[in-house]
Design a protein around this motif. Structure first.
Motif, PDB file in Angstrom:
ATOM      1  N   MET A   1       0.848  -1.178   0.000  1.00 63.11           N
ATOM      2  CA  MET A   1       0.000   0.000   0.000  1.00 63.11           C
ATOM      3  C   MET A   1       0.892   1.238   0.000  1.00 63.11           C
ATOM      4  N   LYS A   2       0.581   2.141  -0.910  1.00 60.38           N
ATOM      5  CA  LYS A   2       1.273   3.425  -0.950  1.00 60.38           C
ATOM      6  C   LYS A   2       0.680   4.344   0.112  1.00 60.38           C
ATOM      7  N   ASN A   3       1.482   5.262   0.600  1.00 61.79           N
ATOM      8  CA  ASN A   3       0.980   6.268   1.538  1.00 61.79           C
ATOM      9  C   ASN A   3       0.007   7.192   0.824  1.00 61.79           C
ATOM     10  N   PRO A   4      -0.950   7.782   1.560  1.00 55.04           N
ATOM     11  CA  PRO A   4      -1.858   8.735   0.928  1.00 55.04           C
ATOM     12  C   PRO A   4      -1.074   9.873   0.276  1.00 55.04           C
ATOM     13  N   ASP A   5      -1.483  10.256  -0.909  1.00 57.09           N
ATOM     14  CA  ASP A   5      -0.827  11.322  -1.651  1.00 57.09           C
ATOM     15  C   ASP A   5      -1.686  12.576  -1.521  1.00 57.09           C
ATOM     16  N   PHE A   6      -1.237  13.511  -0.691  1.00 57.18           N
ATOM     17  CA  PHE A   6      -2.034  14.706  -0.440  1.00 57.18           C
ATOM     18  C   PHE A   6      -1.917  15.732  -1.558  1.00 57.18           C
ATOM     19  N   THR A   7      -0.942  15.567  -2.457  1.00 55.61           N
ATOM     20  CA  THR A   7      -0.768  16.477  -3.581  1.00 55.61           C
ATOM     21  C   THR A   7      -1.662  16.066  -4.746  1.00 55.61           C
ATOM     22  N   ASN A   8      -1.636  14.794  -5.080  1.00 57.31           N
ATOM     23  CA  ASN A   8      -2.422  14.242  -6.185  1.00 57.31           C
ATOM     24  C   ASN A   8      -3.455  13.285  -5.589  1.00 57.31           C
ATOM     25  N   PHE A   9      -4.417  13.843  -4.846  1.00 58.11           N
ATOM     26  CA  PHE A   9      -5.374  13.068  -4.054  1.00 58.11           C
ATOM     27  C   PHE A   9      -6.205  12.151  -4.932  1.00 58.11           C
ATOM     28  N   GLN A  10      -6.158  10.861  -4.654  1.00 60.57           N
ATOM     29  CA  GLN A  10      -6.925   9.843  -5.365  1.00 60.57           C
ATOM     30  C   GLN A  10      -8.109   9.412  -4.496  1.00 60.57           C
ATOM     31  N   PRO A  11      -9.153   8.799  -5.080  1.00 59.37           N
ATOM     32  CA  PRO A  11     -10.312   8.369  -4.293  1.00 59.37           C
ATOM     33  C   PRO A  11      -9.960   7.444  -3.122  1.00 59.37           C
ATOM     34  N   ILE A  12      -8.982   6.556  -3.289  1.00 57.98           N
ATOM     35  CA  ILE A  12      -8.638   5.616  -2.213  1.00 57.98           C
ATOM     36  C   ILE A  12      -7.922   6.305  -1.062  1.00 57.98           C
ATOM     37  N   ASP A  13      -7.303   7.449  -1.301  1.00 60.41           N
ATOM     38  CA  ASP A  13      -6.553   8.140  -0.254  1.00 60.41           C
ATOM     39  C   ASP A  13      -7.447   8.551   0.913  1.00 60.41           C
ATOM     40  N   GLN A  14      -8.685   8.862   0.641  1.00 63.43           N
ATOM     41  CA  GLN A  14      -9.631   9.225   1.700  1.00 63.43           C
ATOM     42  C   GLN A  14      -9.805   8.059   2.676  1.00 63.43           C
ATOM     43  N   ILE A  15      -9.827   6.836   2.166  1.00 62.77           N
ATOM     44  CA  ILE A  15      -9.972   5.641   2.998  1.00 62.77           C
ATOM     45  C   ILE A  15      -8.668   5.355   3.750  1.00 62.77           C
ATOM     46  N   LYS A  16      -7.540   5.516   3.090  1.00 65.62           N
ATOM     47  CA  LYS A  16      -6.238   5.233   3.711  1.00 65.62           C
ATOM     48  C   LYS A  16      -6.018   6.056   4.972  1.00 65.62           C
ATOM     49  N   ILE A  17      -6.500   7.269   4.983  1.00 64.84           N
ATOM     50  CA  ILE A  17      -6.295   8.169   6.111  1.00 64.84           C
ATOM     51  C   ILE A  17      -6.978   7.663   7.376  1.00 64.84           C
ATOM     52  N   VAL A  18      -8.090   6.962   7.233  1.00 64.52           N
ATOM     53  CA  VAL A  18      -8.891   6.549   8.396  1.00 64.52           C
ATOM     54  C   VAL A  18      -8.911   5.034   8.614  1.00 64.52           C
ATOM     55  N   LEU A  19      -7.929   4.329   8.102  1.00 64.64           N
ATOM     56  CA  LEU A  19      -7.871   2.870   8.268  1.00 64.64           C
ATOM     57  C   LEU A  19      -7.981   2.469   9.730  1.00 64.64           C
ATOM     58  N   GLY A  20      -8.759   1.437  10.001  1.00 61.68           N
ATOM     59  CA  GLY A  20      -8.894   0.911  11.355  1.00 61.68           C
ATOM     60  C   GLY A  20      -9.784   1.742  12.256  1.00 61.68           C
ATOM     61  N   SER A  21     -10.508   2.698  11.694  1.00 57.04           N
ATOM     62  CA  SER A  21     -11.370   3.572  12.481  1.00 57.04           C
ATOM     63  C   SER A  21     -12.839   3.267  12.208  1.00 57.04           C
ATOM     64  N   VAL A  22     -13.679   3.667  13.145  1.00 52.03           N
ATOM     65  CA  VAL A  22     -15.126   3.608  12.959  1.00 52.03           C
ATOM     66  C   VAL A  22     -15.557   5.011  12.560  1.00 52.03           C
ATOM     67  N   MET A  23     -16.139   5.113  11.371  1.00 50.55           N
ATOM     68  CA  MET A  23     -16.464   6.418  10.802  1.00 50.55           C
ATOM     69  C   MET A  23     -17.940   6.506  10.424  1.00 50.55           C
ATOM     70  N   ASN A  24     -18.483   7.711  10.522  1.00 44.68           N
ATOM     71  CA  ASN A  24     -19.784   8.015   9.930  1.00 44.68           C
ATOM     72  C   ASN A  24     -19.489   8.477   8.515  1.00 44.68           C
ATOM     73  N   ILE A  25     -20.042   7.774   7.542  1.00 43.28           N
ATOM     74  CA  ILE A  25     -19.755   8.050   6.139  1.00 43.28           C
ATOM     75  C   ILE A  25     -21.036   8.461   5.431  1.00 43.28           C
ATOM     76  N   GLN A  26     -20.989   9.612   4.780  1.00 38.88           N
ATOM     77  CA  GLN A  26     -22.108  10.043   3.951  1.00 38.88           C
ATOM     78  C   GLN A  26     -22.032   9.283   2.642  1.00 38.88           C
ATOM     79  N   CYS A  27     -23.018   8.476   2.359  1.00 36.64           N
ATOM     80  CA  CYS A  27     -23.032   7.645   1.156  1.00 36.64           C
ATOM     81  C   CYS A  27     -24.394   7.795   0.499  1.00 36.64           C
ATOM     82  N   LYS A  28     -24.383   8.429  -0.667  1.00 30.33           N
ATOM     83  CA  LYS A  28     -25.624   8.777  -1.359  1.00 30.33           C
ATOM     84  C   LYS A  28     -26.456   9.650  -0.428  1.00 30.33           C
ATOM     85  N   ASP A  29     -27.659   9.206  -0.063  1.00 32.10           N
ATOM     86  CA  ASP A  29     -28.554  10.017   0.764  1.00 32.10           C
ATOM     87  C   ASP A  29     -28.620   9.565   2.221  1.00 32.10           C
ATOM     88  N   GLU A  30     -27.702   8.708   2.644  1.00 24.90           N
ATOM     89  CA  GLU A  30     -27.758   8.229   4.018  1.00 24.90           C
ATOM     90  C   GLU A  30     -26.380   8.284   4.672  1.00 24.90           C
TER      91      GLU A  30
END
Length: 96
Positions: A1-30
């Motif tokens: 796994m590559k480290n999150p790239d904060f310069t060239n932010f990719q969709p997966i980088d958002q997930i990499k930042i919070v690995l192993g955490s319990v998160m409230n995620i806005q997904c569509k309308d819920e």
């Protein structure tokens, strides 16, 4: 796994930042409460995809159904697996 790239932010980088955490995620309308389980996401495959391909990629998240059971079982019970496209993941905040 590559480290999150904060310069060239990719969709997966958002997930990499919070690995192993319990998160409230806005997904569509819920809003979903999910555990970001690093064992269920193939980062090596996703890291080699283009931005558009990553947006279309479905990741498996553990949706927390019963928080007490989830905590008591040390993150093994009280959950259900859901598939979510990376582009469908909106704002995320720490679940309290």
């Amino acid at each position: 796994m590559k480290n999150p790239d904060f310069t060239n932010f990719q969709p997966i980088d958002q997930i990499k930042i919070v690995l192993g955490s319990v998160m409230n995620i806005q997904c569509k309308d819920e809003t979903l409460t999910c555990y970001i389980n690093p064992n269920k996401i193939d980062f090596d495959e996703i890291d080699n995809l283009s931005y558009y391909q990553q947006e279309q990629y479905e990741v498996i998240l553990d949706r927390v159904i019963n928080r007490e059971k989830f905590i008591e079982s040390k993150f093994k019970a009280g959950i259900e697996e859901i598939k979510v496209k990376l582009k469908e993941i909106g704002n995320m905040s720490i679940a309290r």
